[in-house]
Write a protein that holds these residues in place. Sequence first.
Motif, PDB file in Angstrom:
ATOM      1  N   PRO A 150       0.801  -1.218   0.000  1.00 15.16           N
ATOM      2  CA  PRO A 150       0.000   0.000   0.000  1.00 15.16           C
ATOM      3  C   PRO A 150       0.837   1.273   0.000  1.00 15.16           C
ATOM      4  O   PRO A 150       0.402   2.307  -0.488  1.00 15.16           O
ATOM      5  CB  PRO A 150      -0.798  -0.097   1.305  1.00 15.16           C
ATOM      6  N   GLU A 154       2.416   5.740  -1.690  1.00 15.94           N
ATOM      7  CA  GLU A 154       2.932   6.769  -0.783  1.00 15.94           C
ATOM      8  C   GLU A 154       4.373   7.123  -1.133  1.00 15.94           C
ATOM      9  O   GLU A 154       4.748   8.305  -1.204  1.00 15.94           O
ATOM     10  CB  GLU A 154       2.838   6.247   0.654  1.00 15.94           C
ATOM     11  N   LEU A 178       4.682  13.160   5.033  1.00 15.45           N
ATOM     12  CA  LEU A 178       3.372  13.403   5.647  1.00 15.45           C
ATOM     13  C   LEU A 178       2.401  14.003   4.640  1.00 15.45           C
ATOM     14  O   LEU A 178       1.206  13.705   4.650  1.00 15.45           O
ATOM     15  CB  LEU A 178       3.526  14.341   6.855  1.00 15.45           C
ATOM     16  N   GLU A 179       2.914  14.823   3.769  1.00 14.20           N
ATOM     17  CA  GLU A 179       2.055  15.423   2.754  1.00 14.20           C
ATOM     18  C   GLU A 179       1.523  14.344   1.812  1.00 14.20           C
ATOM     19  O   GLU A 179       0.347  14.359   1.428  1.00 14.20           O
ATOM     20  CB  GLU A 179       2.847  16.464   1.966  1.00 14.20           C
ATOM     21  N   VAL A 181       1.111  11.156   2.541  1.00 16.50           N
ATOM     22  CA  VAL A 181       0.122  10.390   3.297  1.00 16.50           C
ATOM     23  C   VAL A 181      -1.217  11.111   3.301  1.00 16.50           C
ATOM     24  O   VAL A 181      -2.268  10.520   3.041  1.00 16.50           O
ATOM     25  CB  VAL A 181       0.620  10.175   4.750  1.00 16.50           C
TER      26      VAL A 181
ATOM     27  N   GLN B 198      -3.071  -0.871   7.409  1.00 18.67           N
ATOM     28  CA  GLN B 198      -2.000  -0.338   6.574  1.00 18.67           C
ATOM     29  C   GLN B 198      -1.189   0.735   7.292  1.00 18.67           C
ATOM     30  O   GLN B 198      -0.138   1.145   6.816  1.00 18.67           O
ATOM     31  CB  GLN B 198      -2.583   0.260   5.293  1.00 18.67           C
ATOM     32  N   ARG B 199      -1.684   1.204   8.423  1.00 17.34           N
ATOM     33  CA  ARG B 199      -1.025   2.316   9.092  1.00 17.34           C
ATOM     34  C   ARG B 199      -1.392   2.233  10.566  1.00 17.34           C
ATOM     35  O   ARG B 199      -2.423   1.680  10.917  1.00 17.34           O
ATOM     36  CB  ARG B 199      -1.537   3.628   8.485  1.00 17.34           C
ATOM     37  N   TYR B 210      -0.026  17.487  11.340  1.00 19.28           N
ATOM     38  CA  TYR B 210       0.825  18.141  10.350  1.00 19.28           C
ATOM     39  C   TYR B 210      -0.003  19.019   9.423  1.00 19.28           C
ATOM     40  O   TYR B 210       0.339  20.187   9.168  1.00 19.28           O
ATOM     41  CB  TYR B 210       1.599  17.098   9.540  1.00 19.28           C
TER      42      TYR B 210
END
Lengths: 221, 221
Positions: A150, A154, A178-179, A181, B198-199, B210
């Motif tokens: 997955p 990313e 992070l952006e 994600v 997945q996270r 963020y």
Amino acid sequence: MVRLYHHVDRQTEEREQPMPRRVDHDRRRTEITEALLRAAHRRGLHAVGMRDVAAEAGVSLRLVQYYFDTKEKLLLHGLRLLTERFTARTAARLAALPGEPGPRETVEALLLAALPSDEEGRVFHHVYTAYAVLAMADETLAEQPFLGDPDAAEEAVARLLARGQADGRIPAEVDARLEAVSLLAMSAGLGTSVLAGQRDVASAEAAVRYRLDRVFTGRTG
Amino acid sequence: MVRLYHHVDRQTEEREQPMPRRVDHDRRRTEITEALLRAAHRRGLHAVGMRDVAAEAGVSLRLVQYYFDTKEKLLLHGLRLLTERFTARTAARLAALPGEPGPRETVEALLLAALPSDEEGRVFHHVYTAYAVLAMADETLAEQPFLGDPDAAEEAVARLLARGQADGRIPAEVDARLEAVSLLAMSAGLGTSVLAGQRDVASAEAAVRYRLDRVFTGRTG
DNA sequence: AGTTTCGTGATACGAACGTATCACGAACAT
DNA sequence: ATGTTCGTGATACGTTCGTATCACGAAACT
């Protein structure tokens, strides 16, 4: 790997002892799996049975059993085909970008490809989300690699954003990871709300473009 | 609306002719519906049957039929209770914010409330997403008001962002509406990927914070 | 030519599902 | 006191599901 119904074309393949005789198993399997995905989109993945798949594929129930012994295996093949198709679709969209696409165009294409804008996208998003929900309670599905790792997406987006930073198109204080994600999660969330009838596609696309406008704030060119 | 099992307490209520005699129907209905939600979280909404709900609630199958005639009605009540609970939970979280919370703190609390950080959040997100997927193929569910008007949250967030702009904490060129849409979609998408394994929750929360840091870039105070 | 293997159909089986029916005791109305 | 309604249990019915079995023709191998 291509063998057709009545004519042969055998010489293109070395044959070990016990091999399928007349029909192309992989082709059949794919056809049946495609039928599963269509049926899952129309009636919902949870409501789809072996008999529905057989009817949709135009074959007998026995054949579905023959090629996929159990329903679980059929479902797993379904998830695999779905992700393969989506990967191919996305790659095609990227390849179709005109000229020499920059990071902005590429990321935009990636995010828009995941939106249910056309029928194919709707099928993908619906069935994929259905699988994701199944995986929330089914251990076997949960350990299945979703979307072929997955965070491949990313990773790709993060790299593109970093490239945008190197080009001066994205401010340095942006956290590319992070952006990425947050962009991908947003795209997924938008897709779901579109399919659930809470939003139309145009507004979802507008949100994606707006967000990218906000991320790419530096000089262009 | 509260009537208990054996003792009465009737005088608090005016009674029309044909009324439930001994037990509180609404209470029972709620208990059974809660059992449905628990079972749906454990086994998946699609796999939950009337008998499962009965067992989970500790009552007989007949009772489930008695209070909800059909399974469809039970499911609709389930969705209703789920959204009510979530609304209450979110309101409680907002009320628990210390001091005089600004737009930033309020929006953050809203977005984090939708994340599956604790068991209650996991139940909510799992079952809610399952309902959303069902609604993608089921017309009756699709026309059900999801989350009690889905863009109530959008409206609230947009208002808070506008307040942030008025306070100078958010740049004027931010589109409060589109930003609200994208934040909520991100939160929903993050929740799904957390539940799909997945996270982890921490990284989802980090992504939310963020993004809010990026939106609220102006002077604080 | 004979035999094994493959692809396919028809059909059956047991389980689980949603729903319906019958019965009965306790509470209320009169 | 009596009759009606309410809440509840036990159990049955018909369907649909996934899976299994039996049968048979056509190919391929020896």
